[in-house]
Scaffold this motif. Structure first.
Motif, PDB file in Angstrom:
ATOM      1  N   ALA A 155      53.560  26.503  56.551  1.00  0.00           N
ATOM      2  CA  ALA A 155      54.531  27.307  57.304  1.00  0.00           C
ATOM      3  C   ALA A 155      55.373  28.133  56.343  1.00  0.00           C
ATOM      4  N   TRP A 156      55.804  27.527  55.247  1.00  0.00           N
ATOM      5  CA  TRP A 156      56.567  28.275  54.237  1.00  0.00           C
ATOM      6  C   TRP A 156      55.702  29.351  53.594  1.00  0.00           C
ATOM      7  N   VAL A 157      54.441  29.038  53.310  1.00  0.00           N
ATOM      8  CA  VAL A 157      53.556  30.002  52.653  1.00  0.00           C
ATOM      9  C   VAL A 157      53.443  31.279  53.466  1.00  0.00           C
ATOM     10  N   THR A 158      53.423  31.176  54.792  1.00  0.00           N
ATOM     11  CA  THR A 158      53.285  32.367  55.631  1.00  0.00           C
ATOM     12  C   THR A 158      54.521  33.261  55.594  1.00  0.00           C
ATOM     13  N   THR A 159      55.616  32.798  55.007  1.00  0.00           N
ATOM     14  CA  THR A 159      56.794  33.652  54.843  1.00  0.00           C
ATOM     15  C   THR A 159      56.733  34.454  53.552  1.00  0.00           C
ATOM     16  N   GLN A 160      55.740  34.205  52.722  1.00  0.00           N
ATOM     17  CA  GLN A 160      55.630  34.878  51.437  1.00  0.00           C
ATOM     18  C   GLN A 160      54.763  36.136  51.558  1.00  0.00           C
ATOM     19  N   GLU A 161      54.958  37.049  50.644  1.00  0.00           N
ATOM     20  CA  GLU A 161      54.260  38.318  50.685  1.00  0.00           C
ATOM     21  C   GLU A 161      52.740  38.118  50.612  1.00  0.00           C
ATOM     22  N   ASN A 162      52.035  38.866  51.444  1.00  0.00           N
ATOM     23  CA  ASN A 162      50.560  38.871  51.457  1.00  0.00           C
ATOM     24  C   ASN A 162      49.947  37.568  51.951  1.00  0.00           C
ATOM     25  N   TRP A 163      50.698  36.788  52.741  1.00  0.00           N
ATOM     26  CA  TRP A 163      50.147  35.575  53.331  1.00  0.00           C
ATOM     27  C   TRP A 163      50.350  35.603  54.840  1.00  0.00           C
ATOM     28  N   ASN A 164      49.318  35.206  55.575  1.00  0.00           N
ATOM     29  CA  ASN A 164      49.440  35.035  57.020  1.00  0.00           C
ATOM     30  C   ASN A 164      48.625  33.818  57.445  1.00  0.00           C
ATOM     31  N   ARG A 165      48.611  33.564  58.721  1.00  0.00           N
ATOM     32  CA  ARG A 165      47.953  32.357  59.234  1.00  0.00           C
ATOM     33  C   ARG A 165      46.447  32.358  58.940  1.00  0.00           C
TER      34      ARG A 165
END
Length: 409
Positions: A155-165
Motif C-alpha cells: 500500500a505504501w509502495v503505491t504512493t511512490q513515484e512510478n508505482w501502481n497496483r
C-alpha cells in the motif's frame, strides 16, 4: 515434471510460493492458486508379492505469515534473499538470526544504532550494515535483486513515484511476495484504495509474523518473553502519574536550525519504547494533522519547557550529540530550558526500531526518565557503546538476548 531422461526437476522458487487471504492486487491473490509444478516426495514400497511401488506423500513444512493489507503469505522454504526498505525489518532479521538474508535497506543510520546497542554482545553482527541504498526503489532494482520476499507494505509502495497496483502484482507474480504494514508505524491513514483491507498491528505482532515466514518461531517466542517481562518490570515500578516528568520528544539538527516535535505516547511502532513509560507529553496539545511530526521553533520548546528532552537520532551519525548539547547551552533562548539547565537532554536511537532495538531503547529511556525507579542513565558521548549494566541494573536479561541472537539459548 520430468525431463527426457526421467530425472526429477524440482519446482522453482516462484512455484514454491503460495498466496491466500486478502487480495493484494487485481489478480495476484484472487482465487488462491495451487502449487504449480511441484510434486510430492514419493517412496517406493515394493514387497515380495507386490511388484508395484506405492507412492507415499511426505508432508511439506510451510512457512506462513498474515498481515494487513496483504493477507496470508505462505512459503515452502524459509527466505534466503530478502528485500527490505524500512529499517524495522532488518532489525527483525537480526533478532531471528537471519541478518545475512537482507539484501537491501534504505538508511544506514539504523545499522549505526544497532551497532551501538549490541556492541557488547560477542558474536552478534549487523550483517546488513553495508546494504543501505537510497530512499525509494524501482521495479528494475527488484528484478535485479531477485528476492524471495519483499518486506515492504505494498500500500505504501503505491504512493511512490512510478508505482501502481499493476506493478505490485507484477513483482509479486514474477519475483516474490510483499509483506508489510507501514501505516501502523504511527497509525496513519492508508491510501484510499487500500483502506477497506487495512488494520493496524503492533510491532511485536509484525515480528511474530515475520518469524513465522522465516521458520524461527522458537526465537520469536524467546524474544517475546523477554519483552513481556520487561514491560512487566516497567509497569510495576512506574511512579504515580502526578510524579512523572513532562517530556519533549524532539529531532534536532546539530546547529539547532531545525527542530521537529514527535508525539510521545501515540499508538504505533515509533512509540513502542516511549508509550509504556507514560510520561507527560510536553506537546500533548499540539495539532499534528495526521503527520508523524511537526516543525517548531525554539521559542515553542521554551514555552512548553519540558523537564526532560529525548533527542532523536543522536546515537547515529545524523546528529553530533556532544555539539548539540553545547549549542543548547550556548543558545540564548535554549539555555533557559529546564531540561538544559538540569542536564536532562538525553540521547536516543531511532524511531525506525524493530524488536531488538525496542528492548534496548525501552530500558534506556526508562532509566533516563525515572532514575529513582530504574537506576540512573550514565549518559552518552559521541562514540560510546551501550552501557555495560551489571545484572542487577539490567531491566531485561541481556545475556538471554545474546543467547537468542547467537542461537545458543
Amino acid at each position: 515434471m520430468v525431463d527426457d531422461s526421467n530425472e526429477r526437476v524440482g519446482p522453482t522458487r516462484r512455484e514454491y510460493m503460495k498466496y491466500g487471504g486478502a487480495v493484494v492486487g487485481g489478480g495476484l491473490l484472487a482465487g488462491c492458486s495451487s502449487q504449480s509444478g511441484s510434486e510430492p516426495t514419493a517412496t517406493d514400497t515394493a514387497t515380495d508379492t507386490d511388484a508395484d511401488a506405492t507412492a507415499t506423500e511426505t508432508p511439506r513444512q510451510e512457512y506462513t505469515g498474515t498481515i494487513s493489507p496483504v493477507g496470508e503469505v505462505t512459503l515452502d522454504e524459509p527466505p534466503t534473499n530478502v528485500f527490505t526498505h524500512f529499517p524495522w525489518f532488518p532489525d527483525m532479521a537480526t533478532a531471528l538470526g537471519q541478518g545475512d538474508t537482507v539484501n537491501s535497506l534504505w538508511w544506514d543510520g539504523t545499522a549505526a544504532a544497532m551497532e551501538y546497542f549490541t556492541a557488547g554482545m560477542d558474536g552478534v553482527e549487523i550483517e546488513w550494515a553495508d546494504k543501505a541504498g537510497g530512499y525509494g526503489f524501482g521495479k528494475e532494482e527488484l528484478y535485479a535483486l531477485d528476492s524471495d520476499l519483499h518486506l515492504v507494505d505494498p500500500a505504501w509502495v503505491t504512493t511512490q513515484e512510478n508505482w501502481n497496483r499493476t506493478d505490485i502484482d507484477e513483482i509479486a507474480d514474477n519475483v516474490g511476495p510483499w509483506f508489510g504494514n507501514y501505516y501502523s508505524s504511527y497509525q496513519a491513514t492508508p491510501p484510499q484504495a487500500w483502506a477497506d483491507d487495512y488494520e493496524y498491528n503492533s510491532l511485536w505482532y509484525l515480528f511474530e509474523q515475520v518469524a513465522s515466514l522465516y521458520g524461527e518461531r522458537a526465537r520469536y517466542e524467546a524474544m517475546a518473553s523477554v519483552h513481556e517481562e520487561l514491560l512487566g518490570t516497567v509497569d510495576s515500578n512506574l511512579p504515580a502519574e502526578s510524579d512523572r516528568p513532562s517530556v519533549a520528544y524532539l529531532s534536532f539538527s546539530t546547529d539547532l536550525s531545525s527542530i521537529y516535535v514527535l508525539r510521545l505516547n501515540a499508538e504505533g511502532y515509533w512509540n513502542t519504547h516511549t508509550r509504556p513509560l507514560g510520561a507527560v507529553d510536553a506537546f500533548a496539545d499540539a495539532e499534528f494533522d495526521g503527520a508523524a511530526f511537526n516543525q517548531v521553533d525554539m521559542e515553542a520548546v521554551v514555552e512548553a519547557d519540558p523537564d526532560a528532552i529525548l533527542a532523536l537520532w543522536t546515537v547515529t551519525d545524523s546528529v553530533d550529540f556532544d555539539q548539540l548539547q553545547q549549542n543548547l547551552r550556548d543558545d540564548p533562548v535554549a539555555s533557559d530550558l529546564s531540561a538544559v539547565q538540569n542536564d536532562r537532554v538525553y540521547a536516543q536511537g531511532t524511531r525506525w526500531q524493530g524488536p531488538l532495538m525496542n528492548l534496548f531503547q525501552l530500558e534506556m529511556t526508562a532509566k533516563q526518565l525515572y532514575p529513582e525507579q530504574f537506576g540512573a542513565w550514565p549518559g552518552y558521548e559521541n562514540g560510546d557503546s551501550y552501557p555495560d549494566f551489571g545484572s542487577d541494573d539490567q531491566l531485561f536479561d541481556h545475556g538471554r538476548v545474546h543467547d537468542i541472537l547467537t542461537g545458543t539459548l
